[in-house]
Design an enzyme around this catalytic site. Structure first.
Site, PDB file in Angstrom:
ATOM      1  N   HIS A 175       0.846  -1.198   0.000  1.00 45.58           N
ATOM      2  CA  HIS A 175       0.000   0.000   0.000  1.00 45.58           C
ATOM      3  C   HIS A 175       0.881   1.248   0.000  1.00 45.58           C
ATOM      4  O   HIS A 175       0.488   2.301  -0.503  1.00 45.58           O
ATOM      5  CB  HIS A 175      -0.908   0.037   1.237  1.00 45.58           C
ATOM      6  CG  HIS A 175      -2.030  -0.942   1.185  1.00 45.58           C
ATOM      7  ND1 HIS A 175      -1.900  -2.242   1.614  1.00 45.58           N
ATOM      8  CD2 HIS A 175      -3.312  -0.816   0.742  1.00 45.58           C
ATOM      9  CE1 HIS A 175      -3.053  -2.881   1.447  1.00 45.58           C
ATOM     10  NE2 HIS A 175      -3.928  -2.038   0.915  1.00 45.58           N
ATOM     11  N   ASP A 232      -4.063  -6.684  -7.683  1.00 41.73           N
ATOM     12  CA  ASP A 232      -4.433  -5.958  -6.474  1.00 41.73           C
ATOM     13  C   ASP A 232      -4.685  -4.519  -6.919  1.00 41.73           C
ATOM     14  O   ASP A 232      -4.431  -4.162  -8.079  1.00 41.73           O
ATOM     15  CB  ASP A 232      -3.303  -6.047  -5.443  1.00 41.73           C
ATOM     16  CG  ASP A 232      -3.786  -5.859  -4.008  1.00 41.73           C
ATOM     17  OD1 ASP A 232      -4.891  -5.314  -3.813  1.00 41.73           O
ATOM     18  OD2 ASP A 232      -3.055  -6.239  -3.081  1.00 41.73           O
TER      19      ASP A 232
END
Length: 389
Positions: free
Chosen positions: A249, A321
């Site tokens: 992230h 993702d």
């Protein structure tokens, strides 16, 4: 010469007649559009594909936050949408994305959420994938919304520690039951990573444990639970995010293991669950001792097409993702990342940093030959079949 009264009456009659014609035409058009949509919902995947425009095909590759249909998304003061109307309604019809993924900001209460998902489906000419990260434990979207009154499932680590696969099955059943009630047909779960690094801060208790066989058994049982209710699952994060300590992230994350080492541990639960896995999500980890391209797994042709599709023989749906995560967003434009991801072998491009830019980038790449239309058709057909067409 007719009087003014006669002329006014003639004009009035003409206007009424014109309005009646317009109304009939409008009704007929709406009926045709309604019938067309109804007919399309009954066609096979191959039939739908043969009728799709290039723009529609490209749209099907994207699963995005519904809010990404709003050009104001991500800007200061932006608020999540809780009704599927206005700009969302306009742009879902224009871009025709393959699906949406819900976040907590889109959820208010029971009535609102049901209206939101049903409205989204009603406005899509091709059935939508409606997804959520509903893993249980600390990663949930619906269960964290107090107004829904849902039971909070324990972490997958707690379930794995029991050694009882029935508990994983029951968790899948319960989660799928409420997802289906609220119009969600795809759960981005179970986490199929093996938690082998005690310093891992992104996976940790989201995984079923550190034993790959236990993880495989538990993940398979969880999928069985989802399938029992009619919800699709997604095993993640290929080729394994368990032996890392940094978070994709934020930025670049590297896995130092060789392919042989991954096959001896991280890949075991993935391979075990392939026969029942609806979809596989690919992580942004870079596996420098496996690939020569130095790219994150989600953008690597070597890892997705050569390894996952080729060597391991996975035939189902593959998705990235979120491409809005730091490991991608900080190093690639939204358009470049989307094109790289698709050419690497992904079918679904998940949440690019800037949806409109990514969509236009892929569309341009098909038009200029950087993406072949044959390859595009392969993925769109797989997506349509995934949707049950």
């Amino acid at each position: 010469m007719p009087s003014n009264c006669i002329i006014r009456d003639m004009k009035k009659s003409f206007v009424i007649a014109l309005a009646a014609i317009f109304l009939c035409t409008s009704c007929a058009t709406n009926h045709i559009q309604s019938e067309s949509k109804k007919e399309r919902h009954t066609l096979t995947a191959e039939q739908i594909l043969s009728e799709m425009s290039l723009e529609e095909k490209v749209g099907q590759l994207f699963v995005i936050q519904p809010d990404q249909l709003d050009p104001a998304f991500g800007k200061k003061g932006f608020k999540y949408h809780k009704t599927f109307s206005g700009i969302l309604s306009k742009n879902i019809k224009k871009y025709k994305p393959g699906g949406i993924i819900l976040f907590g900001g889109n959820i208010q209460n029971q009535k609102q959420l049901k209206a939101f998902t049903s409205s989204a489906q009603a406005q899509s000419s091709i059935p939508l994938l409606i997804a959520a990260d509903e893993e249980g434990g600390r990663v949930t979207r619906l269960a964290k919304t107090e107004a829904l009154g849902l039971e909070k499932i324990p972490s997958m680590e707690e379930i794995g520690d029991t050694g009882d696969i029935n508990k994983a099955f029951d968790a899948g059943i319960y989660i799928a039951t409420y997802l289906k009630e609220y119009g969600v047909n795809w759960d981005f779960a179970p986490v199929t990573d093996v938690n082998t690094n005690p310093e891992n801060r992104v996976i940790g208790d989201r995984a079923f444990g550190s034993d790959p066989r236990v993880v495989g058994d538990m993940a398979g049982a969880f999928l069985d639970g989802l399938h029992e209710i009619g919800v699709k699952g997604c095993i993640k994060h290929f080729p394994g995010h368990g032996d890392t300590k940094d978070d994709t992230h934020d930025d670049y994350v590297s896995v130092s293991k060789t392919w042989a080492q991954l096959k001896a541990c991280e890949l075991i639960p993935f391979e075990e669950t392939f026969p029942k896995a609806d979809s596989v999500m690919v992580a942004h980890v870079t596996v420098a001792n496996v690939t020569r391209d130095g790219l994150p797994a989600s953008l690597s042709y070597e890892l997705i097409t050569e390894k996952l599709r080729g060597e391991l023989g996975y035939k189902g749906l593959i998705l990235t993702d979120s491409l809005g995560m730091g490991a991608i967003k900080k190093h690639y434009s939204a358009a470049d990342a989307a094109v790289l991801a698709f050419n690497a072998g992904n079918d679904i491009i998940l949440m690019p940093a800037f949806f409109f830019e990514a969509y236009e980038g892929v569309l341009a790449a098909v038009k200029n030959g950087k993406i072949s239309e044959k390859r595009l058709d392969e993925s769109v057909l797989r997506i349509l079949k995934f949707k049950g067409k």
